[in-house]
Design an enzyme around this catalytic site. Structure first.
Site, PDB file in Angstrom:
ATOM      1  CG  ASN A  58      -2.050  -0.983   1.143  1.00 53.69           C
ATOM      2  OD1 ASN A  58      -2.228  -1.649   0.127  1.00 53.69           O
ATOM      3  ND2 ASN A  58      -2.814  -1.101   2.204  1.00 53.69           N
ATOM      4  NE  ARG A 390      -8.271  -3.155 -10.129  1.00 53.28           N
ATOM      5  CZ  ARG A 390      -7.294  -2.333 -10.489  1.00 53.28           C
ATOM      6  NH1 ARG A 390      -6.321  -2.778 -11.272  1.00 53.28           N
ATOM      7  NH2 ARG A 390      -7.267  -1.080 -10.074  1.00 53.28           N
ATOM      8  CG  HIS A 450     -14.935   1.533 -11.119  1.00 55.80           C
ATOM      9  ND1 HIS A 450     -15.648   1.554  -9.941  1.00 55.80           N
ATOM     10  CD2 HIS A 450     -13.773   0.897 -10.845  1.00 55.80           C
ATOM     11  CE1 HIS A 450     -14.943   0.966  -8.990  1.00 55.80           C
ATOM     12  NE2 HIS A 450     -13.807   0.549  -9.508  1.00 55.80           N
ATOM     13  CE1 TYR A 483      -8.970  -7.526  -2.401  1.00 54.83           C
ATOM     14  CE2 TYR A 483     -10.075  -6.186  -4.062  1.00 54.83           C
ATOM     15  CZ  TYR A 483      -8.911  -6.629  -3.456  1.00 54.83           C
ATOM     16  OH  TYR A 483      -7.705  -6.174  -3.900  1.00 54.83           O
TER      17      TYR A 483
END
Length: 701
Positions: A58, A390, A450, A483
């Site tokens: 990160n 993705r 997106h 996630y």
């Protein structure tokens, strides 16, 4: 602390800079919360090591993108002053002040806690002085056979200028004494470590006498054998360092062929402007100054580290060490009986019976894959449309799209080439789909696509029936295990028709397509959210119950924040579950004293975007691909979908309330911008939202 006069000023002027937290500094606080997980003994030991690596990764991206952008603004005189009022120079100064102690803390945790605890568990990172004769002989052979042949030592002299080093690679600066074969006395050399080599090497069990897991850093191996790379010379010092560069890509979106323009630009990512220098903490000052001068960096950009300069590469340890007892128990995501049967029956019939809501990773991603794979084979399906941001290297979804195209179905894929750090994969993905016969477009100039949408058109009884999957996360089976995201399967005529119109807008040209149920950025989503917040404020002023719960990854859009402040002033009770950046300050008297902000950090990365509005007793619940940030609401193509069936709506509300009860992995944001981790009171049970959802929705293997 603010004075009473300042508080009164803020209550009347909701543009006051003190009402806003700088987004970059807020992101640092998120990374700090990630780092804290490495100290949390509720996580298994190797998971704590992983959190340390995630913090490092990160941090790399923070400097590659965030710091690089601030430096670019200063260089070109294009300062962007955001709602918090800090200039780029002030922000960089704050970043330096906050990040240097964090990096120091990171290495203290590694050296004083994680590595000693791993050693107690029989996992050792051996220092050179610990190598036995047998281990040293093996390492010597490994260096000669696998390392030396691919090393390219570079002596610094007029004919060998300082090399152009690749972004984030491991390098050594070497002090030399003596003359080489050509009679040169260079004094200094650079040793770049090839990127193809592993940064952690496992020693064979047979030379360790079965004594646990024994590992060696590649940096230790190179350091020990640096003299072999400069025969006849004396090594006076060898110090590792790593350079971080600007990794953001600048593409002229008016290029005729965006894919080719992007492909040619990818190489520049390795050699962007320098933004950070990491150096071993024992490196002499004169060498450090030489490196800073070479890269045009200042002391604020320098990070001296007590250990490997590339900690993110320690993630390799988890694949080298087979210790399931030091990791989380594996889990098998849950799957409802009806969706299990849909693997045998027709999944379209199941979706037509009732909308389906999936909460990953607690529930399986398999129905999403089954949905597209069934569509690819079903002779009644005539068209498939999908957005791809993705997907992963070996995606079953992409395979199904290729199969569908080869089967003669009309396949349209809207691929976002500019998904950061996935650009090359997406270029290859586009080529693969085109070769299979799919129609591929790259979205809309100036707006990243997106949105997460999949639409299937199926011929049923002489009519066309639409089915859709809408999600909060990417079509990536790997991240679906890591996630948290919602996926929504529906055959609702209005929702699916709206999705169809948005696809038409993405691939064609024309005026804004009006939708009945879906909100979409950059057209209706921003205004729609503000309208719903204002409705709650109006209800509160009228004495009606008013409540808002928002869960997303980031909240930085100033107009949205001002609207939330006004709603708080009207008496609306507002809970914000914001994982990462949050520019809103809660708890300010007469401004945000009805707003609470929390962040959940746990085993899984919280990624769901879901919004609840009480709406005078007729709750509205939405899932979305968008965070509440400028880039999402104004500069991207995003979708926001209603979850209308009462049973599913209640389930989402219950799960939101579970996150609000979490007293183990939740952090509360205070008005001063700091986060405090919640702890259960003495008479309280421990509540972890993620653990509770695992127990409720998933089946542990």
């Amino acid at each position: 602390m603010t004075t009473q006069a300042t508080e009164e000023s803020m209550a009347t002027n909701l543009d006051h800079p003190e009402l806003y937290i700088n987004r970059e500094l807020s992101l640092i606080k998120f990374n700090e919360r990630v780092l804290a997980q490495a100290m949390d003994e509720r996580h298994p030991l190797l998971q704590r090591l992983l959190f340390l690596c995630i913090f490092s990764s990160n941090t790399d991206e923070f400097f590659e993108i965030r710091v690089a952008e601030l430096k670019r603004q200063i260089e070109f005189g294009q300062a962007k002053i955001l709602a918090d009022g800090l200039s780029p120079e002030q922000t960089l100064e704050e970043i330096s002040d906050q990040y240097h102690p964090l990096v120091e803390r990171q290495y203290q945790i590694l050296n004083d806690i994680i590595l000693p605890e791993m050693r107690q568990e029989g996992i050792r990172f051996l220092r050179r002085e610990e190598w036995t004769e047998e281990q040293e002989a093996w390492i010597n052979d490994f260096f000669n056979e696998s390392v030396m042949p691919v090393m390219s030592p570079i002596g610094l002299d007029p004919s060998h200028p300082f090399p152009r080093l690749v972004n984030k690679t491991l390098n050594f600066i070497v002090e030399l004494d003596g003359k080489d074969a050509f009679g040169r006395e260079t004094g200094l050399a650079i040793l770049p470590a090839p990127r193809s080599l592993p940064r952690v090497v496992r020693l064979p069990d047979e030379i360790c006498k079965g004594d646990g897991d024994n590992l060696v850093f590649l940096s230790s191996i190179i350091h020990a054998h640096a003299g072999d790379l400069f025969p006849g010379m004396t090594i006076d010092g060898c110090y590792q360092f790593r350079l971080t560069r600007n990794a953001d890509l600048e593409i002229d979106e008016n290029e005729e062929d965006l894919a080719n323009a992007l492909r040619s630009e990818l190489l520049s990512r390795r050699y962007g402007d320098a933004v950070r220098l990491e150096v071993a903490n024992n490196c002499p000052n004169d060498l450090v100054e030489e490196l800073l001068k070479r890269f045009n960096l200042s002391e604020d950009d320098l990070y001296r580290v007590d250990g490997p300069v590339n900690l993110a590469r320690l993630m390799q340890t988890l694949s080298l060490v087979k210790r399931p007892d030091l990791q989380y128990d594996p889990l098998t995501p849950g799957l409802s009986k009806s969706l299990k049967q849909s693997g045998k029956n027709n999944i379209f019939d199941e979706i037509k019976k009732a909308d389906r809501l999936l909460h990953h990773p607690f529930e399986s991603f398999t129905p999403v894959i089954n949905f597209i794979m069934t569509a690819a084979k079903d002779p009644n399906v005539i068209a498939i449309k999908q957005t791809l941001y993705r997907t992963g290297e070996d995606s079953d979804i992409v395979k199904a799209l290729c199969e569908a195209a080869r089967n003669g179905k009309e396949v349209t894929a809207v691929i976002e080439l500019r998904a950061r750090f996935d650009e090359e994969d997406n270029i290859n993905l586009a080529s693969r789909l085109q070769e299979a016969g799919a129609l591929v477009t790259y979205g809309v100039v100036g707006h990243k696509t997106h949105a997460k949408m999949m639409l299937v058109l199926r011929r049923e009884n002489q009519h066309l029936k639409r089915y859709a999957h809408l999600g909060t996360g990417n079509y990536h089976s790997g991240t679906a295990k890591l996630y948290t995201d919602y996926g929504y399967l529906t055959a609702d005529d209005e929702i699916t028709y709206d999705a169809h119109r948005i696809f038409q807008q993405l691939t064609g040209m024309g005026k804004i397509q009006k939708t009945k149920k879906l909100m979409h950025a950059p057209f209706t989503l921003h205004k729609g959210l503000i309208d719903m917040i204002n409705t709650e404020a109006d209800n509160a002023r009228a004495g009606k119950p008013a409540r808002i719960i928002i869960k997303c990854n980031g909240l930085t859009e100033p107009k949205i924040i001002r609207t939330l402040y006004k709603a708080s002033q009207a008496g609306v009770s507002i809970d914000l579950i914001i994982r990462s950046m949050c520019s809103l300050r809660p708890g300010i008297p007469d401004v945000s004293d009805n707003i609470r902000v929390r962040s959940i950090i746990g085993r899984f990365l919280e990624h769901t975007r879901v919004f609840y509005f009480e709406n005078d007793g007729s709750p509205k619940v939405y899932g979305a691909s968008a965070d509440w940030m400028e880039r999402n609401l104004i500069n991207r193509v995003e979708t926001c979908f209603p979850i209308e069936p009462s049973k599913l709506k209640k389930r989402v509300i219950d799960e939101l309330n579970l996150y609000l009860k979490d007293n183990c992995q939740s952090w509360e944001l205070s008005a001063d911008g700091d986060y405090l981790q919640n702890q259960p009171a003495e008479d309280e049970d421990e509540i972890s939202a993620q653990t509770s959802l695992l127990d409720k929705l998933a089946l542990r293997a």
